[in-house]
Write an enzyme that holds these catalytic residues in place. Structure first.
Site, short mmCIF file in Angstrom:
data_model
loop_
_atom_site.label_atom_id
_atom_site.label_comp_id
_atom_site.label_asym_id
_atom_site.label_seq_id
_atom_site.Cartn_x
_atom_site.Cartn_y
_atom_site.Cartn_z
N THR A 1 18.57 63.71 72.22
CA THR A 1 17.32 63.40 71.53
C THR A 1 16.30 62.74 72.44
O THR A 1 15.10 63.06 72.39
CB THR A 1 17.60 62.53 70.28
OG1 THR A 1 18.62 63.17 69.51
CG2 THR A 1 16.36 62.36 69.43
N VAL B 1 7.66 74.75 54.73
CA VAL B 1 6.76 75.69 55.40
C VAL B 1 7.43 77.06 55.42
O VAL B 1 8.54 77.22 55.94
CB VAL B 1 6.42 75.21 56.83
CG1 VAL B 1 5.62 76.28 57.58
CG2 VAL B 1 5.64 73.91 56.76
N HIS C 1 24.44 68.75 68.55
CA HIS C 1 23.37 68.75 69.56
C HIS C 1 23.19 70.19 70.04
O HIS C 1 23.77 70.59 71.03
CB HIS C 1 23.75 67.84 70.73
CG HIS C 1 24.01 66.42 70.32
ND1 HIS C 1 24.87 65.59 71.00
CD2 HIS C 1 23.51 65.70 69.29
CE1 HIS C 1 24.89 64.40 70.40
NE2 HIS C 1 24.08 64.44 69.36
N ASN D 1 15.92 66.15 55.04
CA ASN D 1 15.37 64.91 54.47
C ASN D 1 14.29 64.39 55.41
O ASN D 1 14.24 64.77 56.58
CB ASN D 1 16.49 63.85 54.37
CG ASN D 1 17.19 63.64 55.69
OD1 ASN D 1 18.10 64.40 56.05
ND2 ASN D 1 16.78 62.63 56.43
#
Ligand code: FAD
Length: 522
Positions: free
Chosen positions: A502, A238, A456, A118
Site C-alpha cells: 500500500t 460507478v 496484495h 465499504n
C-alpha cells in the site's frame, strides 16, 4: 481551467491520496468520490480496528463484506471469534471474489482472492504494515531522489510510525534471535528491525490505527476550507466511465439507495477500485488495453505459529521486563498485537520479506489440552513473503456474456506458480522451520497459504514507460491513449514484490495526483 471537477472511483487509501493531493494542490478544484459500499466507521474510512466495542466492530466488518454480508457470512469461510487479527489470519471485513454462489467470480487457481466493499476499502481492515520496497521491488522508471520524496510524502499521508512496539522487551529478544539466525547474510541496513506501521501512538501505549480517514485529513474535518470542496458519496456504484475519444468526460453512477442512475461530468476521472474491480470497470466501459487484467502477481506467504520457549526467552528478557510488559498490554487488551518485527527484502541473498508478529494468544483457538496451550511467553505468527514473477498468462478475464452479482462482466482468474516461485517457496519453508526451532515449539505450519491469501494483488493495470502492450498506464498512471483517465492502486505495481504494497501504491498515486495538479493548473 476554472473550478475543475475530479471524479474518483473508490474510497480506499489510494483514491483518498488522490483526493487529498488534488484538493490541497488546486484551490478551485472540487473532488467527488464515489464508493460502492456503505460507511461503516466514524470518522469516514477509519480503521475498524479502532472500534473498541466487539459487537460494533463485528457489525462494521460484516457490512463491508459485499455480496456476502449478513446471512451469507458462513459461506465465506470466515470463522467467527478469530482471536487475533493479523497478517496471516482470517480476513474479516472482506469477501471472497469466488464466493461460490450465483454471480460469483471463478477463481479456482486463486481461491483466497478477496475484496472489501465499504468506505475506506480494505484500508479499513488492513494490518497497517507499511514497509518500503527495496532493490528490484522498486519501480525502475522513477529516479531515486523523486522516489524518496514520493515515498516520504506517502508515509506522511499514512501517519508512518517507524518504531511501533520498539519498547517491547520480547520484541527486542525476537530481533536478537533473527540476527543470530540470518544476520550474517544480510546487507548493511537490511537486517532485523521493527515493522513500520500506519497509525498514531497514544500516550497510554495503545495505537490509533491508520486508514483512509488519516489520508483524507482536513478533507473530512468539520469546518475546514478543504472539506467544502470534497464530497464522499457512499453506496454509489460507478457503472461506467464515459469518454469521447481520448478524453474521459465523467462517470455514470448508480445510487444504490434509490437505484437511480445519473451521469456526473468530470474534467479528470481517477479509478482506484482495487486490482480486480478497477480493470473490470475499464473493461465494462469498453476501455481494453492489451495488458488489462494480465501480469497478475501477489506475494506468496509461507507461515507458521510458534509457542515461544520459556528458557530461550528467559535468557534474553528479565522477569521484571516481562512482568512490566504484561502489565502494559493489559491496559489495552482489545488490541492483541504486541510486537511486530521483520527482515526486509534484499538482493542477492535474501529476496524475501519476513514478518514476525508477537501476540499473547495464537491466531486460532487452541485446544486447552494442547501442550502449547496457555503458553505464558506467548506466540509468534510469522511468515515469509515470496515474490511472483510477472507473466502475461497469470490474469483475470472478463466475460461479457456472463454477468457477476453487480451486473459487471464476470471475472475468471487464471494463475500458476512456476518452478521459479516453487524453488523460493522451498527455501523459505526450510528457513521458517529453522527459525521456529530457534524460538520455541511449532504449533502450526510452516505451510504455504492458498493463492490469493496475501490480499496484495498487483500487476493487473501495470504502469510502464511504453505503450507496447505490456502495460496499461504511463509513468504518471494515465491509461495509455487517454489524457485524463488515471488509474490507481496495487494493480499499477509492475515488479515482483514480496511485501505489503500500500505504501508503494500511495507513492505512485502521489506522483499521478501531482501530475493532475500540474495539468489542471497549467
Ligand atoms: P481498496 O482499499 O480495496 O478500496 C477500493 C474501493 O473501491 C472499495 O471500497 C470498493 O468498494 C470500491 N469500489 C470498487 N468498485 C467500485 C465501483 N464501481 N464504484 C464505486 N466504488 C467501487 N496492505 C498493506 O500495505 N499492509 C498491510 O498490513 C495490509 N494488511 C491487510 C490486511 C487485511 C485484512 C486486508 C483486507 C488488506 C490488507 N492490506 C495491507 C491491503 C490494503 O488494505 C490495500 O493494499 C489497500 O487498501 C488498497 O487500497 P485501494 O484504495 O487501492 O483499494
Amino acid at each position: 481551467m476554472n473550478s475543475p471537477t475530479v471524479a474518483i472511483v473508490g474510497s480506499g487509501p489510494i483514491g483518498c491520496a488522490y483526493a487529498r493531493i488534488i484538493v490541497e494542490g488546486l484551490p478551485d478544484a472540487r473532488v467527488v468520490m464515489f464508493e460502492a459500499g456503505p460507511q461503516v466507521t466514524e470518522p469516514a474510512g477509519s480503521s475498524v480496528r479502532n472500534i473498541a466495542d466487539p459487537a460494533a466492530k463485528a457489525r462494521a466488518r460484516e457490512m463491508s463484506q459485499g455480496p456476502q454480508a449478513g446471512s451469507f457470512r458462513e459461506s465465506l469461510g470466515i470463522p467467527d471469534g478469530v482471536a487475533v487479527e493479523g497478517m496471516f489470519t482470517a480476513r474479516q471485513g472482506t469477501f471472497l471474489l469466488d464466493f461460490g454462489g450465483e454471480g460469483s467470480a471463478h477463481a479456482e487457481q486463486f481461491p483466497a482472492a478477496a475484496a472489501s466493499n465499504n468506505v475506506g476499502g480494505q484500508g479499513a481492515h488492513w494490518t497497517c504494515a507499511i514497509p518500503r520496497p527495496s532493490f528490484s521491488e522498486k519501480l525502475d522508471f522513477i529516479a531515486d531522489d523523486e522516489w524518496e520524496d514520493l515515498i516520504s510524502t506517502a508515509e506522511g499521508l499514512l501517519h508512518h510510525h517507524g518504531d511501533a512496539f520498539s519498547d517491547s522487551a520480547i520484541g527486542r529478544a525476537i530481533r536478537m534471535i533473527l540476527s543470530d539466525e540470518f544476520g550474517g547474510e544480510l546487507p548493511e541496513g537490511y537486517g532485523p528491525s521493527t515493522l513500520p506501521i500506519s497509525g498514531d501512538p497514544q500516550p497510554d501505549g495503545s495505537m490509533v490505527w491508520g486508514g483512509s480517514d488519516m489520508v483524507l485529513g482536513p478533507l473530512i474535518q468539520d469546518g475546514t476550507p478543504e472539506s467544502e470542496r470534497f464530497e464522499l458519496r457512499d453506496l454509489n456504484l460507478v457503472r461506467r466511465i464515459e469518454y469521447d475519444g481520448a478524453r474521459a468526460t465523467g462517470v455514470t453512477v448508480e445510487d444504490l439507495r434509490t437505484r437511480e442512475t445519473s451521469f456526473v461530468p468530470a474534467d479528470v476521472v481517477v479509478v482506484a477500485a482495487d486490482a480486480f474491480r478497477s480493470p473490470q470497470l475499464l473493461w465494462a466501459s469498453g476501455i481494453r488495453p492489451a495488458a488489462l487484467g494480465r501480469y497478475l502477481t501477489e506475494h506468496h506467504a509461507v507461515i507458521c505459529t510458534v509457542a515461544l520457549d520459556a528458557e530461550r526467552m528467559g535468557g534474553l528478557v528479565s522477569e521484571e521486563e516481562f512482568e512490566a510488559e504484561l502489565a502494559r498490554r493489559a491496559v489495552n487488551a482489545a488490541d492483541p498485537v504486541a510486537a511486530v518485527n521483520r527482515i526486509p527484502f534484499s538482493e542477492p541473498e535474501h529476496p524475501y520479506s519476513l514478518q514476525v508478529m508477537y501476540a499473547e494468544n495464537p491466531p486460532f483457538v487452541l485446544d486447552p489440552d494442547h501442550p502449547a496451550a496457555g503458553n505464558r511467553w506467548g506466540y509468534v505468527n510469522m511468515g515469509f513473503g515470496v515474490r511472483k514473477h510477472p507473466r502475461p498468462q497469470d490474469r483475470v478475464f472478463f466475460d461479457d456474456s456472463e454477468l457477476d452479482y453487480r451486473g459487471f462482466p464476470n471475472m475468471t482468474i487464471e494463475y500458476e506458480l512456476t518452478e521459479r516461485e516453487n524453488a523460493e517457496i522451498a527455501i523459505v519453508t526450510e528457513r521458517l522451520g529453522r527459525l521456529a526451532n530457534a524460538m520455541g515449539t511449532l504449533v502450526a505450519g510452516p505451510r504455504l497459504l492458498p493463492n490469493g491469501s496475501s490480499l496484495h494483488f498487483m500487476g493487473t493495470m501495470r504502469a510502464g514507460v511504453e505503450d507496447d502492450g505490456t502495460s496499461v498506464a504511463d509513468p504518471w498512471s494515465r491509461v495509455w491513449g487517454f489524457e485524463n483517465l488515471v488509474v490507481g492502486g496495487n494493480a499499477l505495481i509492475p515488479t515482483a514484490n514480496t511485501m505489503n504494497p500500500t505504501l508503494t501504491s500511495v507513492a505512485i498515486a502521489v506522483r499521478g495526483a501531482r501530475k493532475i495538479v500540474d495539468e489542471l493548473s497549467g
